[in-house]
Design a protein around this motif. Structure first.
Motif, PDB file in Angstrom:
ATOM      1  N   LYS A 264       0.820  -1.208   0.000  1.00 15.63           N
ATOM      2  CA  LYS A 264       0.000   0.000   0.000  1.00 15.63           C
ATOM      3  C   LYS A 264       0.859   1.267   0.000  1.00 15.63           C
ATOM      4  N   ALA A 265       2.185   1.114   0.131  1.00 15.56           N
ATOM      5  CA  ALA A 265       3.069   2.274   0.257  1.00 15.56           C
ATOM      6  C   ALA A 265       3.165   3.044  -1.053  1.00 15.56           C
ATOM      7  N   ASP A 266       3.434   4.365  -0.944  1.00 23.02           N
ATOM      8  CA  ASP A 266       3.693   5.196  -2.114  1.00 23.02           C
ATOM      9  C   ASP A 266       5.159   5.135  -2.502  1.00 23.02           C
ATOM     10  N   VAL A 267       6.025   4.964  -1.491  1.00 20.15           N
ATOM     11  CA  VAL A 267       7.449   4.930  -1.753  1.00 20.15           C
ATOM     12  C   VAL A 267       8.161   4.197  -0.615  1.00 20.15           C
ATOM     13  N   VAL A 268       9.288   3.550  -0.951  1.00 17.94           N
ATOM     14  CA  VAL A 268      10.146   2.930   0.043  1.00 17.94           C
ATOM     15  C   VAL A 268      11.505   3.597  -0.045  1.00 17.94           C
ATOM     16  N   ILE A 269      11.926   4.241   1.038  1.00 16.39           N
ATOM     17  CA  ILE A 269      13.199   4.947   1.070  1.00 16.39           C
ATOM     18  C   ILE A 269      14.240   4.000   1.653  1.00 16.39           C
ATOM     19  N   THR A 270      15.357   3.820   0.930  1.00 20.16           N
ATOM     20  CA  THR A 270      16.349   2.820   1.326  1.00 20.16           C
ATOM     21  C   THR A 270      17.711   3.453   1.597  1.00 20.16           C
ATOM     22  N   ASN A 271      18.625   2.585   2.128  1.00 14.89           N
ATOM     23  CA  ASN A 271      19.964   3.034   2.551  1.00 14.89           C
ATOM     24  C   ASN A 271      21.095   2.939   1.524  1.00 14.89           C
ATOM     25  N   PRO A 272      21.225   1.968   0.686  1.00 15.43           N
ATOM     26  CA  PRO A 272      20.237   1.064   0.081  1.00 15.43           C
ATOM     27  C   PRO A 272      20.193  -0.355   0.649  1.00 15.43           C
ATOM     28  N   THR A 273      21.201  -0.770   1.428  1.00 14.90           N
ATOM     29  CA  THR A 273      21.246  -2.192   1.810  1.00 14.90           C
ATOM     30  C   THR A 273      20.802  -2.447   3.241  1.00 14.90           C
ATOM     31  N   HIS A 274      21.034  -1.509   4.155  1.00 18.32           N
ATOM     32  CA  HIS A 274      20.791  -1.785   5.577  1.00 18.32           C
ATOM     33  C   HIS A 274      19.441  -1.270   6.090  1.00 18.32           C
TER      34      HIS A 274
ATOM     35  N   PRO B  18       2.878  12.312   5.400  1.00 16.55           N
ATOM     36  CA  PRO B  18       3.038  10.872   5.136  1.00 16.55           C
ATOM     37  C   PRO B  18       3.193  10.073   6.438  1.00 16.55           C
ATOM     38  N   VAL B  19       2.767   8.834   6.383  1.00 17.27           N
ATOM     39  CA  VAL B  19       2.787   7.955   7.555  1.00 17.27           C
ATOM     40  C   VAL B  19       3.722   6.782   7.288  1.00 17.27           C
ATOM     41  N   VAL B  20       4.481   6.404   8.311  1.00 19.74           N
ATOM     42  CA  VAL B  20       5.366   5.244   8.206  1.00 19.74           C
ATOM     43  C   VAL B  20       4.532   3.981   8.426  1.00 19.74           C
ATOM     44  N   ILE B  21       4.480   3.108   7.416  1.00 21.68           N
ATOM     45  CA  ILE B  21       3.678   1.884   7.543  1.00 21.68           C
ATOM     46  C   ILE B  21       4.555   0.640   7.666  1.00 21.68           C
ATOM     47  N   ALA B  22       5.855   0.772   7.440  1.00 25.20           N
ATOM     48  CA  ALA B  22       6.763  -0.364   7.605  1.00 25.20           C
ATOM     49  C   ALA B  22       8.184   0.169   7.655  1.00 25.20           C
ATOM     50  N   LYS B  23       9.029  -0.507   8.449  1.00 24.27           N
ATOM     51  CA  LYS B  23      10.443  -0.141   8.475  1.00 24.27           C
ATOM     52  C   LYS B  23      11.248  -1.328   8.972  1.00 24.27           C
ATOM     53  N   GLY B  24      12.535  -1.359   8.639  1.00 24.38           N
ATOM     54  CA  GLY B  24      13.362  -2.464   9.074  1.00 24.38           C
ATOM     55  C   GLY B  24      14.806  -2.259   8.681  1.00 24.38           C
ATOM     56  N   VAL B  25      15.668  -3.111   9.265  1.00 21.23           N
ATOM     57  CA  VAL B  25      17.097  -3.091   8.943  1.00 21.23           C
ATOM     58  C   VAL B  25      17.522  -4.476   8.489  1.00 21.23           C
ATOM     59  N   ASP B  26      18.605  -4.518   7.728  1.00 22.33           N
ATOM     60  CA  ASP B  26      19.229  -5.759   7.286  1.00 22.33           C
ATOM     61  C   ASP B  26      18.210  -6.684   6.620  1.00 22.33           C
ATOM     62  N   PHE B  27      17.952  -7.869   7.233  1.00 20.45           N
ATOM     63  CA  PHE B  27      17.076  -8.851   6.586  1.00 20.45           C
ATOM     64  C   PHE B  27      15.672  -8.305   6.370  1.00 20.45           C
ATOM     65  N   VAL B  28      15.150  -7.591   7.397  1.00 19.42           N
ATOM     66  CA  VAL B  28      13.798  -7.046   7.277  1.00 19.42           C
ATOM     67  C   VAL B  28      13.753  -5.998   6.172  1.00 19.42           C
ATOM     68  N   ALA B  29      14.829  -5.198   6.078  1.00 19.80           N
ATOM     69  CA  ALA B  29      14.886  -4.192   5.008  1.00 19.80           C
ATOM     70  C   ALA B  29      14.868  -4.849   3.634  1.00 19.80           C
ATOM     71  N   GLN B  30      15.638  -5.932   3.477  1.00 22.59           N
ATOM     72  CA  GLN B  30      15.651  -6.653   2.202  1.00 22.59           C
ATOM     73  C   GLN B  30      14.272  -7.229   1.895  1.00 22.59           C
ATOM     74  N   LYS B  31      13.573  -7.706   2.921  1.00 25.01           N
ATOM     75  CA  LYS B  31      12.226  -8.264   2.727  1.00 25.01           C
ATOM     76  C   LYS B  31      11.255  -7.178   2.277  1.00 25.01           C
ATOM     77  N   ILE B  32      11.353  -5.990   2.902  1.00 25.63           N
ATOM     78  CA  ILE B  32      10.468  -4.882   2.533  1.00 25.63           C
ATOM     79  C   ILE B  32      10.708  -4.490   1.073  1.00 25.63           C
ATOM     80  N   LYS B  33      11.989  -4.379   0.682  1.00 27.50           N
ATOM     81  CA  LYS B  33      12.307  -4.004  -0.705  1.00 27.50           C
ATOM     82  C   LYS B  33      11.840  -5.065  -1.685  1.00 27.50           C
ATOM     83  N   SER B  34      11.940  -6.337  -1.304  1.00 24.88           N
ATOM     84  CA  SER B  34      11.509  -7.411  -2.181  1.00 24.88           C
ATOM     85  C   SER B  34      10.005  -7.352  -2.430  1.00 24.88           C
ATOM     86  N   ILE B  35       9.230  -7.147  -1.358  1.00 18.64           N
ATOM     87  CA  ILE B  35       7.767  -7.063  -1.504  1.00 18.64           C
ATOM     88  C   ILE B  35       7.395  -5.820  -2.300  1.00 18.64           C
TER      89      ILE B  35
END
Length: 364
Positions: free
Chosen positions: A269-279, A294-311
């Motif tokens: 449902k997000a409009d954009v995902v802002i990345t680190n790019p890896t962490h 804007p509202v934060v609907i998901a966030k994460g580091v390392d593995f969770v960040a990779q999962k968010i970017k993948s979805i």
């Protein structure tokens, strides 16, 4: 130092704290409640003698009269044989039951009522279980010579004294009628004795009921004293209620997994995902009808960040690489928060870029 540790341990195990709700509930299940037997005794006597006063002459008296007349007119004329003795035995049991059953039922009702007003509705078989500690002679001797035993002795002596005084005074004021009973008929004499007995019973019951009030207060105090807990007991109880650390860890892990799953369901449902790019990865959603920012609907580091970017990639959500902004959003916000005012300018630039990109894709 060792002495200080011993003193601290002593104070930690000293029972100075009030019982917790769980301790009270456990004690109630075991039948350990504040209850005065004097209250039960007083109510049973009062109910029984009031019943005899109201219905004794018509119900119990008539049944007793019929019982005695039948015995004298029938059994005295029967031959003494094994068969006749068996018939008399069962017949007498039935007639005695007819006389005593109403009285016993009234006593039972009074006992149940007295227990109910003291402890409420409670049923437990715990006190009936066999326990070797109850027949321990050492503990038995301690109970006999304890302060509680002295209090019970004082109570008993006080009750005997007051009851004796009440009975003496009542007989003294009716002494003339008592002395003349031998000169009256059986019916009149029996009626006077029954009336006098009922009066004695009700007065004694009222007296015992009055004396049972301080006894009930003492029983409540004593029960509270016995249920007191040490600080160590309270800590141990909290640990037991929380459960085994391993189970607690598994429960926490399961909760985190469920929260993670819910968060990942929001990423599309997000409009954009802002990345680190890896962490780092932070997903933002903006709806001007629901929020001002804007509202934060998901966030994460390392593995969770990779999962968010993948979805996000799977659902065509635009990824924007901005290391300082990604770190700032991750550190300053929680899921469900609006982006802070200090980051409005940077977020506006990102959203403008996203909307331009989306417009180009639509134009194609």
């Amino acid at each position: 130092m060792k002495e200080v540790k011993i003193n601290l341990q002593f104070f930690a195990e000293e029972k100075t704290e009030k019982a917790t709700p769980k301790k009270r509930q456990d004690s109630r299940k075991k039948g350990q409640v504040a209850k005065s037997t004097d209250v039960n005794t007083a109510f049973i006597l009062l109910f029984v003698f009031i019943f005899l006063w109201l219905f004794g002459g018509g119900m119990v008296g008539q049944a007793l009269y019929d019982f005695l007349r039948h015995n004298f007119q029938t059994y005295l004329l029967m031959d003494v044989t094994a068969r006749n003795l068996e018939i008399m035995f069962w017949d007498i049991i039935v007639q005695v039951a007819v006389v005593l059953l109403p009285i016993m039922l009234m006593a039972m009702v009074a006992g149940v009522f007295a227990s109910f007003i003291q402890v409420g509705v409670m049923f437990t078989t715990e006190p009936l279980k066999f326990n070797l500690k109850k027949i321990d002679p050492i503990k038995g001797a301690k109970r006999i010579f304890s302060a509680r035993a002295l209090v019970e002795l004082a109570k008993s002596l006080l009750k005997i004294t007051f009851v004796g005084v009440v009975v003496f005074v009542l007989i003294w004021f009716n002494l003339e009628d008592v002395m003349l009973i031998s000169q009256k008929s059986v019916e009149i004499g029996f009626a006077q004795i029954a009336t006098l007995t009922a009066q004695m019973g009700m007065l004694v019951a009222l007296l015992l009921l009055l004396l049972s009030v301080p006894d009930y207060i003492y029983q409540r105090y004593d029960n509270e004293k016995q249920m007191r807990m040490s600080k160590k007991d309270i800590k141990d109880e909290h640990k037991n209620m929380e459960g085994d650390p391993r189970i607690k860890s598994k429960r926490k892990q399961k909760q985190m997994e469920m929260a993670m799953q819910r968060m990942m369901q929001e990423v599309p449902k997000a409009d954009v995902v802002i990345t680190n790019p890896t962490h780092y990865a932070v997903a933002l959603q903006y709806d001007d009808q629901k929020s001002d920012a804007p509202v934060v609907i998901a966030k994460g580091v390392d593995f969770v960040a990779q999962k968010i970017k993948s979805i996000a990639t799977e659902h065509d959500v635009i990824l924007v690489e901005n290391k300082p902004l990604a770190r700032a959003l991750y550190g300053q916000t929680e899921i469900g928060d609006q982006v802070p005012e200090s980051l409005f300018k940077a977020i506006a630039e990102v959203l403008a870029y996203v909307y331009r990109l989306k417009n180009k894709q639509v134009g194609k």
